[in-house]
Write an enzyme that holds these catalytic residues in place. Structure first.
Site, PDB file in Angstrom:
ATOM      1  N   HIS A   1       0.895  -1.525  13.545  1.00  0.00           N
ATOM      2  CA  HIS A   1      -0.123  -2.562  13.731  1.00  0.00           C
ATOM      3  C   HIS A   1       0.286  -3.578  14.806  1.00  0.00           C
ATOM      4  O   HIS A   1       0.388  -4.767  14.519  1.00  0.00           O
ATOM      5  CB  HIS A   1      -0.368  -3.322  12.427  1.00  0.00           C
ATOM      6  CG  HIS A   1      -0.879  -2.492  11.297  1.00  0.00           C
ATOM      7  ND1 HIS A   1      -0.907  -2.933   9.999  1.00  0.00           N
ATOM      8  CD2 HIS A   1      -1.403  -1.243  11.258  1.00  0.00           C
ATOM      9  CE1 HIS A   1      -1.411  -2.002   9.206  1.00  0.00           C
ATOM     10  NE2 HIS A   1      -1.712  -0.954   9.948  1.00  0.00           N
TER      11      HIS A   1
ATOM     12  N   GLU B   1       0.846  -1.207   0.000  1.00  0.00           N
ATOM     13  CA  GLU B   1       0.000   0.000   0.000  1.00  0.00           C
ATOM     14  C   GLU B   1       0.876   1.250   0.000  1.00  0.00           C
ATOM     15  O   GLU B   1       1.653   1.453   0.941  1.00  0.00           O
ATOM     16  CB  GLU B   1      -0.876   0.026   1.259  1.00  0.00           C
ATOM     17  CG  GLU B   1      -1.879  -1.097   1.338  1.00  0.00           C
ATOM     18  CD  GLU B   1      -2.515  -1.212   2.735  1.00  0.00           C
ATOM     19  OE1 GLU B   1      -2.116  -0.471   3.656  1.00  0.00           O
ATOM     20  OE2 GLU B   1      -3.403  -2.069   2.880  1.00  0.00           O
TER      21      GLU B   1
HETATM   22  C1  LIG Z   1      -0.159   5.817  12.305  1.00  0.00           C
HETATM   23  C2  LIG Z   1      -1.124   4.663  12.261  1.00  0.00           C
HETATM   24  C3  LIG Z   1      -1.818   4.390  11.073  1.00  0.00           C
HETATM   25  C4  LIG Z   1      -2.686   3.307  11.027  1.00  0.00           C
HETATM   26  N1  LIG Z   1      -3.424   3.080   9.899  1.00  0.00           N
HETATM   27  C5  LIG Z   1      -4.322   2.071   9.876  1.00  0.00           C
HETATM   28  C6  LIG Z   1      -5.194   1.878   8.769  1.00  0.00           C
HETATM   29  O1  LIG Z   1      -5.170   2.633   7.792  1.00  0.00           O
HETATM   30  N2  LIG Z   1      -6.081   0.852   8.829  1.00  0.00           N
HETATM   31  C7  LIG Z   1      -6.155   0.008   9.893  1.00  0.00           C
HETATM   32  O2  LIG Z   1      -6.950  -0.921   9.864  1.00  0.00           O
HETATM   33  N3  LIG Z   1      -5.355   0.169  10.951  1.00  0.00           N
HETATM   34  C8  LIG Z   1      -4.467   1.189  10.990  1.00  0.00           C
HETATM   35  N4  LIG Z   1      -3.693   1.381  12.087  1.00  0.00           N
HETATM   36  C9  LIG Z   1      -3.790   0.413  13.181  1.00  0.00           C
HETATM   37  C10 LIG Z   1      -5.031   0.638  14.037  1.00  0.00           C
HETATM   38  O3  LIG Z   1      -5.066   1.966  14.483  1.00  0.00           O
HETATM   39  C11 LIG Z   1      -4.985  -0.334  15.219  1.00  0.00           C
HETATM   40  O4  LIG Z   1      -4.844  -1.654  14.740  1.00  0.00           O
HETATM   41  C12 LIG Z   1      -6.241  -0.246  16.048  1.00  0.00           C
HETATM   42  O5  LIG Z   1      -6.484   1.065  16.481  1.00  0.00           O
HETATM   43  C13 LIG Z   1      -6.140  -1.159  17.260  1.00  0.00           C
HETATM   44  O6  LIG Z   1      -7.395  -1.195  17.884  1.00  0.00           O
HETATM   45  P1  LIG Z   1      -7.515  -1.654  19.390  1.00  0.00           P
HETATM   46  O7  LIG Z   1      -8.947  -1.682  19.753  1.00  0.00           O
HETATM   47  O8  LIG Z   1      -6.736  -2.904  19.570  1.00  0.00           O
HETATM   48  O9  LIG Z   1      -6.740  -0.559  20.267  1.00  0.00           O
HETATM   49  P2  LIG Z   1      -6.509   0.994  20.086  1.00  0.00           P
HETATM   50  O10 LIG Z   1      -7.272   1.535  18.942  1.00  0.00           O
HETATM   51  O11 LIG Z   1      -5.048   1.199  20.120  1.00  0.00           O
HETATM   52  O12 LIG Z   1      -7.157   1.587  21.403  1.00  0.00           O
HETATM   53  C14 LIG Z   1      -6.626   1.371  22.673  1.00  0.00           C
HETATM   54  C15 LIG Z   1      -7.044   2.532  23.548  1.00  0.00           C
HETATM   55  O13 LIG Z   1      -6.730   2.218  24.898  1.00  0.00           O
HETATM   56  C16 LIG Z   1      -6.177   3.358  25.539  1.00  0.00           C
HETATM   57  N5  LIG Z   1      -5.355   2.877  26.638  1.00  0.00           N
HETATM   58  C17 LIG Z   1      -4.180   2.215  26.579  1.00  0.00           C
HETATM   59  N6  LIG Z   1      -3.730   1.920  27.800  1.00  0.00           N
HETATM   60  C18 LIG Z   1      -4.652   2.405  28.670  1.00  0.00           C
HETATM   61  C19 LIG Z   1      -4.758   2.416  30.085  1.00  0.00           C
HETATM   62  N7  LIG Z   1      -3.831   1.854  30.863  1.00  0.00           N
HETATM   63  N8  LIG Z   1      -5.823   3.025  30.656  1.00  0.00           N
HETATM   64  C20 LIG Z   1      -6.787   3.603  29.888  1.00  0.00           C
HETATM   65  N9  LIG Z   1      -6.728   3.621  28.525  1.00  0.00           N
HETATM   66  C21 LIG Z   1      -5.686   3.021  27.931  1.00  0.00           C
HETATM   67  C22 LIG Z   1      -5.404   4.058  24.437  1.00  0.00           C
HETATM   68  O14 LIG Z   1      -5.212   5.421  24.724  1.00  0.00           O
HETATM   69  C23 LIG Z   1      -6.303   3.825  23.226  1.00  0.00           C
HETATM   70  O15 LIG Z   1      -7.241   4.873  23.084  1.00  0.00           O
HETATM   71  C24 LIG Z   1      -2.843   2.474  12.172  1.00  0.00           C
HETATM   72  C25 LIG Z   1      -2.163   2.772  13.343  1.00  0.00           C
HETATM   73  C26 LIG Z   1      -1.321   3.861  13.404  1.00  0.00           C
HETATM   74  C27 LIG Z   1      -0.594   4.151  14.694  1.00  0.00           C
END
Ligand SMILES: Cc1cc2nc3c(=O)[nH]c(=O)nc-3n(C[C@H](O)[C@H](O)[C@H](O)COP(=O)(O)OP(=O)(O)OC[C@H]3O[C@@H](n4cnc5c(N)ncnc54)[C@H](O)[C@@H]3O)c2cc1C
Length: 516
Positions: A456, A377
């Protein structure tokens, strides 16, 4: 006080004494204080947490979402977030410098992008109400069945995900492919060039679904909104409001049920088993500079871990090390991976980046690659010079990484074997793809793939090892992992957010059918 909490507050025994923000373990002290009871707590408000919150709220279950980061409201002035060109504290989570591109000094602030520096791997993640959706590129990509089963066990029905859960998530995130009028602008020149290169090489290239509002992108182009998506901004947030981040769909829908309260700037430091199959959750409330302003403790019946792969795994590892969840098994922290990700670039024969534009919109699927199936990509990268197209590679790497608990720093350490067999296989796959593109197009393979960073992070509390197929943690009936920690290191050559959300939807369906 919220409607959710008013109903159920009572005084209870001990409050864990908290230490410094986010990293220090917390153990019970003799301090007697108020402890709030709430039916369900969700830790984290990214993809898994947003799905869990909405479904709990709709089921009438009083829920609090504890989120370490702040809210980011899109302003009419278009100045919610800082930009790559003028970074400030809003860019980065509690750091004296920025963490992508150059390390620019900034004020320490609860900014949107965080990093975990490990041994062999640097992992980036979002922080704030909406989690990774605040910083992501919004690519919303469903894996195919064959590749899905190279990662996931057959206990997860792909047919059901395809029929029920992927469409359910899409109906809320509303992703769609880039419309042709936008693709034809200069802002997407590098995407068009990439499509041409791929077509000449006989590769399967396609537009990807992206969770942005293309009408707002059109307004950016027309000068009616601040240029943001079209100038390749993204990792610090998109000021025009073009990105359909979770705070603007799943989470606002959850709050609208009246049963869900989101508490930003609450860093959970400890989770522990209380009596009667309940859980105690201890957190530090912080201000926007990261200073602890209060310590709080909650008791809940149902606990949903959604702090992301690294955040959730760290909380579980700490609970295991401190003996607050004694029945956790030794698989916690294992089967971690960077989604087979690498960054590289190709050098073309002409201009590629007159606008540094974006967002990322297209991809090549090279699944019959002799080494490994991969997806490529192009992505907007402001530091990339003309003629170069920056590329992200996604493949199926084995989850050979792991996290362990470091008792001296009281945080998790991340390990990734940089010379792993997976990396070597992926590098061969990328090279074979580049050879194909180069020989058809007279382009140059510009850069060896770099496997040392990922956006990721996946795994650490994975299906079968730590949880059952619906995210319930082994040994704990009412404790669930609903985020990327559940996924063993890869989402099968796709960006992970859609699969994380779809699996969370599946787990919540099972939970609600069980408990209602
Ligand atoms: C720059 C970037 C670009 C990306 N682009 C893409 C894309 O185009 N498409 C795609 O599918 N994925 C993309 N990703 C990946 C995607 O963002 C993640 O895979 C996804 O957000 C993970 O989801 P999650 O529910 O596991 O956790 P997250 O979305 O990471 O959410 C976890 C949350 O928990 C909170 N948290 C952590 N520890 C604590 C704590 N101790 N107490 C309270 N809160 C806490 C964090 O602040 C966060 O808000 C990208 C990631 C980044 C960084």
């Amino acid at each position: 006080m919220s409607r959710v909490l008013k109903r159920r507050q009572f005084l209870q025994g001990s409050l864990a004494a908290a230490a410094s923000v986010g990293v220090s373990a917390v153990r019970a002290s003799a301090v007697r204080t108020k402890e709030d009871y709430i039916e369900a707590i969700v830790i984290g408000s990214g993809f898994g947490g947003a799905v869990a919150s909405l479904r709990l709220g709709q089921a009438g279950i009083e829920t609090i979402v504890l989120e370490r980061g702040r809210r980011w409201q899109i302003t009419d002035a278009g100045d919610t977030f800082c930009t790559y060109q003028k970074p400030d504290g809003r860019s980065t989570w509690l750091s004296p410098t920025t963490i992508v591109f150059d390390q620019v000094p900034i004020e320490v602030y609860t900014g949107v992008l965080d990093v975990k520096r490990g041994d062999g791997m640097i992992a980036y993640r979002g922080a704030g109400v909406g989690g990774g959706s605040l910083v992501y590129s919004a690519i919303t990509y469903q894996p195919n069945e064959e590749l899905f089963y190279q990662v996931f066990p057959r206990t997860i029905s792909y047919e059901e995900l395809d029929r029920v859960y992927y469409p359910r998530v899409r109906s809320i995130l509303k992703p769609s492919p880039v419309p042709d009028d936008i693709l034809q602008t200069n802002y997407n020149l590098s995407s068009r060039i990439f499509l041409e290169l791929a077509a000449k090489a006989g590769l399967k290239a396609r537009k990807l679904d992206v969770a942005v509002d293309w009408d707002i992108v059109r307004q950016e182009i027309a000068g009616q909104k601040v240029p943001s998506a079209i100038t390749g901004q993204g990792y610090y947030g998109i000021n025009s409001g073009a990105k359909n981040s979770l705070d603007r769909n799943y989470l606002s829908m959850a709050e609208a049920t009246g049963n869900v309260e989101i508490r930003p700037l609450h860093v959970v430091t400890s989770i522990e088993e209380s009596d009667k199959e309940r859980y105690r959750v201890v957190c530090n409330q912080i201000n926007e500079q990261g200073t602890v302003i209060a310590q709080k403790s909650f008791i809940c019946r149902y606990l949903f871990l959604a702090a992301g792969s690294i955040g959730t795994t760290e909380l579980l590892l700490r609970a295991k090390a401190n003996g607050t969840l004694r029945r956790l098994n030794n698989q916690v922290g294992k089967f971690w991976g960077p989604n087979g990700g690498a960054v590289s670039a190709i050098i073309t024969n002409g201009l590629t980046n007159p606008t540094q534009g974006g967002p990322a919109t297209v991809g090549v699927e090279y699944f019959d690659n002799p080494s490994d199936p991969i997806t490529l990509e192009p992505f907007p990268a402001p530091i990339v010079p003309e003629t170069v197209i920056a590329l992200a590679t996604l493949s199926i790497g084995k989850p050979e990484g792991y996290l362990t608990y470091n008792t001296s720093t009281q945080s998790a350490d991340l390990f990734w074997p940089s010379n792993s067999a997976s990396n070597q296989k992926n590098a061969q796959a990328v090279q074979s793809l580049y050879q194909r593109i180069n020989s058809a197009n007279n382009t140059t393979f510009g850069q060896q793939p770099d496997f040392s960073a990922t956006v990721h992070p996946l795994g650490g509390a994975t299906i079968d090892a730590v949880c059952n197929t619906y995210g319930q943690v082994h040994g704990y009936r009412n404790l669930f992992v609903v985020d990327g920690a559940f996924i063993p290191g890869s989402t099968a050559c796709t960006n992970p957010s859609l699969t994380i959300a779809a699996l969370a939807e599946r787990s919540m369906d099972r939970f609600l059918n069980r408990s209602t």
